[in-house]
Motif scaffolding. Sequence first.
Motif, PDB file in Angstrom:
ATOM      1  N   UNK A 381       0.838  -1.198   0.000  1.00 17.21           N
ATOM      2  CA  UNK A 381       0.000   0.000   0.000  1.00 17.21           C
ATOM      3  C   UNK A 381       0.870   1.244   0.000  1.00 17.21           C
ATOM      4  N   UNK A 382       0.423   2.264  -0.734  1.00 20.52           N
ATOM      5  CA  UNK A 382       1.208   3.499  -0.775  1.00 20.52           C
ATOM      6  C   UNK A 382       0.249   4.676  -0.698  1.00 20.52           C
ATOM      7  N   UNK A 383       0.480   5.536   0.256  1.00 24.12           N
ATOM      8  CA  UNK A 383      -0.444   6.642   0.493  1.00 24.12           C
ATOM      9  C   UNK A 383       0.313   7.957   0.504  1.00 24.12           C
ATOM     10  N   UNK A 384      -0.248   8.964  -0.217  1.00 24.57           N
ATOM     11  CA  UNK A 384       0.288  10.321  -0.071  1.00 24.57           C
ATOM     12  C   UNK A 384      -0.908  11.242   0.189  1.00 24.57           C
ATOM     13  N   UNK A 385      -0.690  12.532   0.382  1.00 17.06           N
ATOM     14  CA  UNK A 385      -1.841  13.366   0.766  1.00 17.06           C
ATOM     15  C   UNK A 385      -2.962  13.370  -0.280  1.00 17.06           C
ATOM     16  N   UNK A 386      -2.658  12.960  -1.531  1.00 20.54           N
ATOM     17  CA  UNK A 386      -3.679  13.045  -2.572  1.00 20.54           C
ATOM     18  C   UNK A 386      -4.380  11.726  -2.838  1.00 20.54           C
ATOM     19  N   UNK A 387      -3.690  10.633  -2.642  1.00 20.92           N
ATOM     20  CA  UNK A 387      -4.317   9.356  -2.963  1.00 20.92           C
ATOM     21  C   UNK A 387      -3.650   8.213  -2.226  1.00 20.92           C
ATOM     22  N   UNK A 388      -4.380   7.102  -2.162  1.00 20.84           N
ATOM     23  CA  UNK A 388      -3.857   5.902  -1.540  1.00 20.84           C
ATOM     24  C   UNK A 388      -4.137   4.736  -2.483  1.00 20.84           C
ATOM     25  N   UNK A 389      -3.078   3.988  -2.841  1.00 19.17           N
ATOM     26  CA  UNK A 389      -3.243   2.884  -3.782  1.00 19.17           C
ATOM     27  C   UNK A 389      -2.663   1.619  -3.164  1.00 19.17           C
ATOM     28  N   UNK A 390      -3.067   0.468  -3.692  1.00 19.38           N
ATOM     29  CA  UNK A 390      -2.449  -0.783  -3.244  1.00 19.38           C
ATOM     30  C   UNK A 390      -2.156  -1.648  -4.456  1.00 19.38           C
ATOM     31  N   UNK A 391      -1.133  -2.483  -4.343  1.00 14.06           N
ATOM     32  CA  UNK A 391      -0.681  -3.319  -5.455  1.00 14.06           C
ATOM     33  C   UNK A 391      -0.645  -4.764  -4.996  1.00 14.06           C
ATOM     34  N   UNK A 392      -1.117  -5.628  -5.857  1.00 16.46           N
ATOM     35  CA  UNK A 392      -1.182  -7.051  -5.547  1.00 16.46           C
ATOM     36  C   UNK A 392       0.042  -7.743  -6.149  1.00 16.46           C
TER      37      UNK A 392
END
Lengths: 433, 433
Positions: A381-392
Motif C-alpha cells: 500500500x502506498x499513500x500520499x496526501x492526494x491518494x492511496x493505492x495498493x498493489x497485488x
Amino acid sequence: MPPSISVLVTGSELLDGRANETNSHLIIQALAECGLAVEHVLSCDDQIQNIKSSLDFLRRCSDTVIVSGGLGPTSDDLTREAISEISSKELVLNRACLEHMEAFFMKRRGRAMDPSNQKQALFPAGCRIIPNPAGTAAGFAIEIDAAQRRCLVIALPGVPSELRIMVSESVLPALKQKYQIAESQVYNRRVLRIFSVPESTVGSRLSAIKPPQQVSVSYRAHFPEIQVMLKALPAEYPALELKALSERARQAIGNDHVFSESLELDLCQVLHQIFVEQAITIAIAESCTGGLLGSMLTYQPGSSKYFLGGAITYSNESKVKSLGVTPRALEQHGAVSFEVARQMAQGVRQSLGARLGLSITGVAGPEGGSAEKPVGTFFVGLSDPHQTAAYHCFFNSSRDKVRTFAAWTALDIVRRLSSGLPIPHPSQCRGNS
Amino acid sequence: MPPSISVLVTGSELLDGRANETNSHLIIQALAECGLAVEHVLSCDDQIQNIKSSLDFLRRCSDTVIVSGGLGPTSDDLTREAISEISSKELVLNRACLEHMEAFFMKRRGRAMDPSNQKQALFPAGCRIIPNPAGTAAGFAIEIDAAQRRCLVIALPGVPSELRIMVSESVLPALKQKYQIAESQVYNRRVLRIFSVPESTVGSRLSAIKPPQQVSVSYRAHFPEIQVMLKALPAEYPALELKALSERARQAIGNDHVFSESLELDLCQVLHQIFVEQAITIAIAESCTGGLLGSMLTYQPGSSKYFLGGAITYSNESKVKSLGVTPRALEQHGAVSFEVARQMAQGVRQSLGARLGLSITGVAGPEGGSAEKPVGTFFVGLSDPHQTAAYHCFFNSSRDKVRTFAAWTALDIVRRLSSGLPIPHPSQCRGNS
C-alpha cells in the motif's frame, strides 16, 4: 604474460561447514578495480602441513600469493609459522608492533591485552610489516624462492574489516607498482542492476541486441536482483561505445527495471537519494516483513532525515490499534488484502505526519496460505496526501525470500512512482526465485 | 587413503568481484555431515577453456569432482559444454527433461518457458541425470578417465536453493555408497555458540582447560557470535568424553554466555523456543535498529504465536505519539537514555497488551555521537507487568555492526532473564568488533 596472482584462504571452519568463505571475494573485488584478475583461489584448513603444501603449490604457479587468515591469537592460527618454515626465516618479536597492540586494546576495547595476543607480534625475519589500522594482527610480505622465480607472499588477517582496509591501503598500491599497471590494461565496466525481471528474460533480451565479441557479458543472480556486467579493454572497445552498448542493453531489458548502474549504489541508496532530493518523509507499516522494510530504510546513515518511523503490526489487533485499520475491512477482506494494505499505509502516514505511507501485508509462509491467497501473496500500500493505492503481488518461494522480495517490491514501487516510471503488472511481480 | 573430493565453482562473477562464492560452503557443509572432507576448492571464471583446464587439474588429483554453476540458460553458462568436450561425449537432448521444464514454468512461474531454457535439457551422452526438484536445470554425473584412475564428475546448478536440495537428495547418498562411509570414520562434533565475550577471551579460557591432542579445537568469529567446535574421531576420543569436555569448556567460557550448542539452533530460534514454552507474548519498540530486531523476531515461521507487533520510532515525535514517551524525559535525558528506553518498553507493552515489552534506543552512527554518549552507545529496555528495567551498553564499531550488536544484545537480555541467568555488566557488553 598477465601477472599470475593467487589467493589462499585458511581456516578449518571453511572446510568443515561452519563458515562461508568470503575473504577471497573481498580480495578479488579490490584487485578487479585496477584490472588485476586472480588466477587461483584455494581454501585449506588450519593444519600447518596443509597450509604449507597449499602455499607450496601456489608459489610454483604464481608470482604473488595473497594469504588471508591464521594470524589471530588462538592455537589454530598458524599462518606465520607455516610461512616461517617454508621461507626458512625464523619468527622474531617486533617490539613496535607489540606496543601498538597494547595501546590498541586500552583505547578501543578499554581493557588490557590478553597475553595470548603476544604471538601476533612475531614475524618472519626480513619481512616487510603491513600495518593493520583496524585491529591487532599486522600483516607481512616476504619474498620466497620458488622453482623458477621469486614469489611474493603477502599474509593478511582473516577478519574482513581488517583485511579490507589493509588490501586497499597497502596491498593494492604495492601490486600496482610491481605490475606497472597501465590504463590500457584496465577493463572498462558497465553494470546494470535489475529488479522484477527473471534472469532468463534478461538473458534473452540482452542476446537480442547481439553484443560484440570484444565485450564480455556476464550475469549474476544476487537475490532478489539480477546484475549484468559488460566488460571490455579500452583498446578493443572504447569506453564511449561500451557506454552506448550499455544504454542499448538497458532499453532492451526495460529501462524501468534497471534501478542502478553502479555496484556502489544499491536499491536502499537509490531510495535515499530520492527521499533527500525530493524532500520526502516516509512512515511504514509492516506485517509479514516484520521490520525488514524498516531495517532496509534505516541501513543508510542519515536516514533520520526522511524516515519518521513505523509500525510492525503482526496481529490483527495491532493493525486496528496502531494504524486504525477497521475491523470491518479485516473481516470482509482479510488481513492480506488491497483494502487493509491501503488502510495501513494511510493510517501510518497520518499518525506520524509523513508525506508517504508505505505498507506491506502478506503471507510469507510456510503456513497460512489459502487457495485464494497462497503463500507468497502480498499487497503493498502506498499513500500520499492526494491518494492511496495498493498493489497485488505474488512470489512463490521460501519464507525468507518472500519477505525479502516483498520489502524490495515495496521500495521499488516507491522508486518507480517517484521517478515517473510504470508499476509492473502483478503477473510480472514474480521475479526470480 | 581417505577419499579425495574436490569442488569446482564456476562463474566470472566470482573472480571479477561481483559475487561472494558461497556454494562451495554449502557442499562442504553437507559432506561434513557424513564425515567427508573436501580437499580442494577451486574457483574459475565462465570461459570454457578455463573450466576445462580447472576440471583437468582436479580430475588428476581427485576421485570425485563436484562442479557447481554454469548450467543456466544464458550464453555464459558453459559447464555442460566443457564436460562434454573433456569427456568426449556429445550433448544429447533429453525429451523427458525438456517436458519437465516446460511444465515447471507453467506451474511455478505461471508463464511459458523461454526458448533460451532449452539448452538446459542437453546432457553428455551416457551420463546419469540428477533431478532438480527446485528449478529448471537438472544436474548430471559422468565418469571420466583421468591419468591413473576414473574420476566421477558431478555437475550441479549454481542456484543455492537448487544446489542444496540436489546435494542432500542425490549426491550425498551416492557418495556415502561410493566411499562406504562407516560410523567410525564420522567425526563427533560439539559446538558452543557464544555471545558477549571477545574471541581472545574465549580462546584463553579454553586453552586453560587443556583440551587433549585427539580433539581438534577450532574457532570462528561469525559476527556477532563466536563459535567453538570440538571435533574427534570416535575411536580416538569417545563421544561421551567429548561431551564432558564440551561441558567443561562451557563452564570455563562462562555458562551464561553460551546460547546454543547446535549449528541448527541460532539465537532467534532459542528465543522462539523460550517464547513458545513459556507462553510469552512480546511487543517491541526500536529506534536505531529501525526494524532489525523485529525482522529477527519474525524470521522464524510461527512467530505470530508470540510476536504481537512493534513500533519503529526513529524521530522523537514518533516516540511520543506511538509509545507515550514523555517530552520531559526526552528533554531531560535525551532520546538515548535509561529513562526513554524504559518508557519505550513499557509503552509498547501496554499499547499492544503483550507480556513483555522490549526496546532499543541508541546512537548507531557514524554521526550523532557526543562525549557523553559516543557512537555505539545504546540502551535496552525490558518491561513486564511487574517491573521495567533498562540496560546501558556500548559497542564501538561501524553503523551496521552497532545495529546488529544492539539487536542481538536485546534478544540476549531476554534469553538471560527468561532463563534465570545474569545480565553482563555494561563494561562487558563490548563483544568483538
